[in-house]
Design a protein around this motif. Structure first.
Motif, mmCIF file in Angstrom:
data_model
loop_
_atom_site.group_PDB
_atom_site.id
_atom_site.type_symbol
_atom_site.label_atom_id
_atom_site.label_comp_id
_atom_site.label_asym_id
_atom_site.label_seq_id
_atom_site.Cartn_x
_atom_site.Cartn_y
_atom_site.Cartn_z
ATOM 1 N N GLN A 24 0.794 -1.060 -0.195
ATOM 2 C CA GLN A 24 -0.181 -0.586 -0.218
ATOM 3 C C GLN A 24 0.407 1.432 0.273
ATOM 4 O O GLN A 24 2.319 1.107 0.309
ATOM 5 N N GLU A 25 0.469 2.376 -0.784
ATOM 6 C CA GLU A 25 0.684 3.247 0.148
ATOM 7 C C GLU A 25 0.060 4.792 0.714
ATOM 8 O O GLU A 25 -1.400 4.419 -0.077
ATOM 9 N N ASP A 73 2.360 10.051 2.173
ATOM 10 C CA ASP A 73 3.791 10.062 1.650
ATOM 11 C C ASP A 73 4.107 10.958 0.759
ATOM 12 O O ASP A 73 5.398 11.270 -0.225
ATOM 13 N N TYR A 74 3.231 11.351 -0.096
ATOM 14 C CA TYR A 74 3.051 11.865 -1.217
ATOM 15 C C TYR A 74 3.616 13.273 -1.604
ATOM 16 O O TYR A 74 3.805 14.153 0.090
ATOM 17 N N ARG A 102 -4.939 0.278 -3.039
ATOM 18 C CA ARG A 102 -3.422 0.441 -2.175
ATOM 19 C C ARG A 102 -4.127 1.445 -2.126
ATOM 20 O O ARG A 102 -2.147 1.819 -1.368
#
Length: 170
Positions: free
Chosen positions: A20-21, A25-26, A156
């Motif tokens: 997963q994202e 964190d972007y 995700r």
């Protein structure tokens, strides 16, 4: 000024699991990332677009927006409408509705002359998953909350996501 820029995940953010994202964190400003995922857009069973050459825009707190190259879009299904917007990162966007929609609700947008840092999305279009069926690798995309946003939510991703109730201060 934005408090969150992707450098540090806030305490309220969901921790990503394996595969997963976290949208926290972007980065901000956003970045472009190419993907070879199978991306499809349909309406009432009719294919509008299909590609493995999409570009994802990743920006702190927002689900990715997928941009598909114009060559992989069936433009006979769309018509340009008299609506424009301006993004501080990408520039001016033009909007498109389904040809058979008499109300002309926008389902897609593109940047025909984006800013220099987003030149790669020139003549690429993105679609609103709340208005047409968007699919990534056989998973139906869920729309980002809020009428304005066009982020694509898949399993995700973890949030919370910009646009949800109580996120206006982000």
């Amino acid at each position: 000024m934005w408090k969150y820029t992707g450098k540090e995940r806030p305490e309220f953010a969901v921790a990503p699991g394996p595969g997963q994202e976290s949208v926290w964190d972007y980065p901000r400003p956003p970045v472009l990332v190419s993907t070879e995922e199978l991306v499809e857009v349909n309406d009432a069973g009719v294919s509008i677009a299909k590609t493995r050459r999409a570009l994802r825009v990743l920006e702190t707190a927002s689900p990715p927006t997928y941009y598909l190259p114009e060559e992989d879009i069936d433009w006979s299904q769309l018509r340009e409408i008299a609506h424009h917007s301006f993004c501080e990162w990408k520039g001016q966007a033009s909007y498109f509705a389904l040809v058979d929609d008499p109300q002309g609700r926008p389902v897609a947008w593109l940047y025909a002359n984006p800013s220099e840092s987003f030149a790669a999305i020139d003549r690429h279009a993105s679609f609103y998953p709340a208005r047409v069926q968007c699919v990534v690798n056989d998973e139906r995309v869920r729309p980002q909350a809020g009428e304005f946003y066009g982020g694509w939510i898949t399993d995700r991703l973890v949030g919370p996501f910009k646009g949800e109730p109580g996120t206006g201060h982000w």
